[in-house]
Design an enzyme around this catalytic site. Sequence first.
Site, short mmCIF file in Angstrom:
data_model
loop_
_atom_site.label_atom_id
_atom_site.label_comp_id
_atom_site.label_asym_id
_atom_site.label_seq_id
_atom_site.Cartn_x
_atom_site.Cartn_y
_atom_site.Cartn_z
N GLU A 157 -12.92 4.57 5.85
CA GLU A 157 -13.03 3.67 7.19
C GLU A 157 -14.10 3.99 8.14
O GLU A 157 -14.55 3.24 9.04
CB GLU A 157 -11.46 3.75 7.83
CG GLU A 157 -11.53 5.43 8.33
CD GLU A 157 -9.93 5.59 8.68
OE1 GLU A 157 -9.16 5.05 8.17
OE2 GLU A 157 -9.96 6.19 9.72
N GLN A 188 0.84 -1.22 -0.10
CA GLN A 188 -0.08 -0.09 0.04
C GLN A 188 0.78 1.24 -0.10
O GLN A 188 0.26 2.52 -0.17
CB GLN A 188 -0.97 -0.03 1.36
CG GLN A 188 -1.93 -1.15 1.40
CD GLN A 188 -2.72 -1.16 2.56
OE1 GLN A 188 -2.87 -2.11 3.04
NE2 GLN A 188 -3.22 -0.36 2.94
N ARG A 227 -8.63 -0.87 7.98
CA ARG A 227 -9.51 0.01 7.58
C ARG A 227 -9.88 0.96 8.99
O ARG A 227 -11.00 1.37 9.11
CB ARG A 227 -10.99 -0.78 7.24
CG ARG A 227 -11.48 0.11 6.07
CD ARG A 227 -12.94 -0.76 5.43
NE ARG A 227 -13.31 0.20 4.43
CZ ARG A 227 -14.04 -0.19 3.56
NH1 ARG A 227 -14.35 -1.51 3.30
NH2 ARG A 227 -14.75 0.77 2.69
N CYS A 228 -8.64 1.49 9.37
CA CYS A 228 -8.96 2.30 10.60
C CYS A 228 -7.87 3.31 10.83
O CYS A 228 -6.86 2.75 10.64
CB CYS A 228 -9.09 1.33 11.81
SG CYS A 228 -8.86 1.99 13.33
#
Lengths: 177, 816
Positions: free
Chosen positions: B771, B251, B401-402
Amino acid sequence: MTTSINKVFEVEHPIDEVWSSLTDPYKIVNCVPGAELTEQVDENNFKGTVKLKFGPVKAGYDGLITFTERDASAKKMALKGLGVDDKGKGNAEMNMAGTLIEKTPGLTEVSVSMDISITGMLAQFGSRLITDVSNSVLDQFVNNFKALLDGKEFDNTLSAGSMAGSMVKGLFGGNKS
Amino acid sequence: MPVQQCRAWNRLPPNPSLFNINNYQITIMIQCKTSKEISGMGHSMKRKEDGRFLQGKGNYIDDLKLPGMLYMDIVRSPYAYAKIKNIDIEAALKVPGVAAVVTGKDLEKYGLHWMPTLMSDTQMVLPTDTVMYQAQEVAAVIATSRYAARDGREAVRVEYEVMKPVIDAHKALDPDAPVLRTDKPGKKDNHIWHWEAGDKEKTDKVFAEADVVVKEHMHIPRIHVSSIETCGCVADYHKVDNHLTMHMTTQAPHAIRTVIALVAGHVGLTEEKVRVISPDIGGGFGGKVPVYPGYVIAIAVSFLVGKPVKWIEDRSENLQADSFARDYHITAEMAGTKDGKILATRFKVLADHGYTDASANPSKYPVGMFSICTGSYDYQTTYMEADAVYTNKPPGGVAYRCSFRVTEAVHAIERITDRFAFEIKKDPAELRMQNFIKKEDFPWHSPTGWIYDSGDYHAGLQKAMDVVDYYGLRKLQVQKRKEGKLMGIGISTFTEVVGAGPSKDFDILGIKMFDSAEIRVHPTGKAIARFGTKSQGQGHETTYAQIIAEVLGIPAENIQVEEGDTDTAPYGLGTYASRSTPTAGAAAAVAARKLVDKARKIAAYLLEVSEEDLDWEPGKFTVKGAPEKVKTIQEIVFAAYTNHPQGMQAGFEATHYYDPPNLTFPSGAYICVVEIDKETGAIDIKRFVAIDDCGHIINPMIVQGQVHGGLTQGLAPAMYEELLYDEAGNILNGTLMDYLVPTAIESPSWETGHVVTPSPHHPIGAKGVGESPTVGAPPAIANAIVDALSPYGITHMEIPITPFKIWKALHDRGVV
């Protein structure tokens, strides 16, 4: 992971006869599906192997079996098995205890308990099956032990496919037998 | 042993007659400044990348096949904690096709057996003497085919001496706990760090004097991102020009290039000799931020043998060995008045980091942004402290996702707020309305130092209540309770903190967390734009193009977006923590504005007027008072290459590195309605309304898709997912048979909608949305379930809340 199982059953044999079979290392180990004694180390210690297979997971254990208790007067026995996966992928420990009670002359109640701890690949991939497999192994042991006392032939190889199959049937309401 | 679940136990057949579900998106009116042809912000443009994805033409890491490529497989530890007595590779080397087996001792010769983590802790690449968690890498088998590599793996014999592991984080600091990190000189316990925020003395005083104090212990379970694509790489080192191309599921390709140069510079791989290419990625969710040992081993082997080496994890390796998320044990307390005013909160965290601190947090924040735990409420007294420990579990602490531990913080504040409402018998919606920070109080300074940029929490919750018919449902609940039925309504009104981040506070391994955009417009008016971020399915190729289209007026269709190649893209810190739109999206807008400035000069020259006499609307300049005198952006760009003013640089390009002045603070109001079957504990989510405020929306369709996916990943830890370990450190659900990732079968009908309060400091007023739903959904679901069970005195349930846990709680209270 650790799983504990207890079984109580009756056999129509005198208690002393049952006791001598239960405490004879070669006889008793021969009743454990997939197990085999390969070497006697001393009076209480034996080397052996256990082969297990269910679904895609196979495990073979090289182990040491130790009789930790053989109390003929109380009719209590205990043994401990320590096994290392023959491919280095895990280990297993089993503690088994057996007690005999004479219900009536010629009728003996056998109580067997097993604590099994599995570490490594078998636990990683098969944890949800271990309790069921252990149950099946102990059931098969009980049947083999009864056959031994009755002087009948029995097969101590572990029939993996059928065992997994019977579990699946059991889970989904089929006929376990 | 914890009870495991089976798929689809939890879904009862829907009974829509009782609940009026809106099976469609709640419509929002978005005023678009551009035409559909240009498709700037606000247009639900179809995703440009979907053509290749839907036709199976994506280019994922495992699609890459290079001539002479070797394959790698990894021998992993069956034990959580053991000494390695011997590694016997003889049998493996005899397997046809096996070329080599690499152990820690081999890497040690080159000083490559250890590597740093993102939090500047240390991690083994391959062990030389001890394994620290089950599934840890022990050796690597290199072969001419994937099958041979796997066969070789099976033939490696490792002898271990098993030791008693530390599995329970609560026992990690016991005096008799074995010290795990004996590799660290002088380390005498398993403590990693201590962190605090807020004012302890003031908080303790308020708590001591408060009318009402509530307290709950909660565990935010260890979970896994379980992206569809596992991790992998092809390391391709060319001896002849001493150059490494690393194709890799990452990523953050630029940061990885720098890390490779820092770790392997001493063997000649300096940064100009390294190119990282991140191809299409099948989901990242934070799990593809860290550097895993497999990547490093592949590089080392390619470097030594001069051939490309491919490594692709299988599903169980991904689940069992790659970085986990969450695993915070939290004690949350709230103090307030009898009439519902929140006065103070207190939080104590025990963080289980596994074998090493491999969290993906900004350097200054070992506990991430957990101190956002004061939530959406107007009070100024709080204290939080956190301690992290080592255990014999896989390392991690990724921001799944945070935005760096916000999920944990939101669960704590939203659960304890409901607990407070229950204690004083006040409606939880009304209690929230009473305590919300007011719209006019923004920018709002939180007691832990954050400056919330904007928000309208009252409007968000009111909208959610209107959509769900909150008071109607409360009446229905009374009636159902009379009938002995279990129905619950749960609310979560969360504040997020995303877009890391301002360089004064945010860096990873010292690199500041700006991000970048470079726009090149070709003579015919079509463009390519490159970014330091990397999409993993978020739709950057579309949204970035729309941002540029919004500013420049070039149709989004004509703007090609490219990311993931460090040789071509400008430097950036990558995509995670909802940071792409707040940082790289802003960079795109600012770079495009630089181009509008240049276009104005060219237009003035072409139209022979002064710059002040020109009016701009996206796509064209017109002369004030003479609307027939027009120059389109395409004509202007062409002139930049063919007829540019003397003294001006030719060409039409701009680059911007955007350093955000502040973070952005999206928010949401979620309401969940459940029915629970008393006899079985089965949970049926009847309604789930999610009203998000992510500021200005770039592509409503993509936002809705993001929200749907995020809500499902929020449902996951609320009801299904948790990585379970036994006391020996065996994972008990190491396959997707046992680790339940929710699918469409388990998902309810999500009802989504928005309120919009633009971020005042962001160039396009956007805040980020990726998120929010993952962060906000778990407490809404947990609060609904607890609300359903509250008549029986149940005040808290640990997530994941399974039918068994519910049945047991009811059974223990004699209800069933």
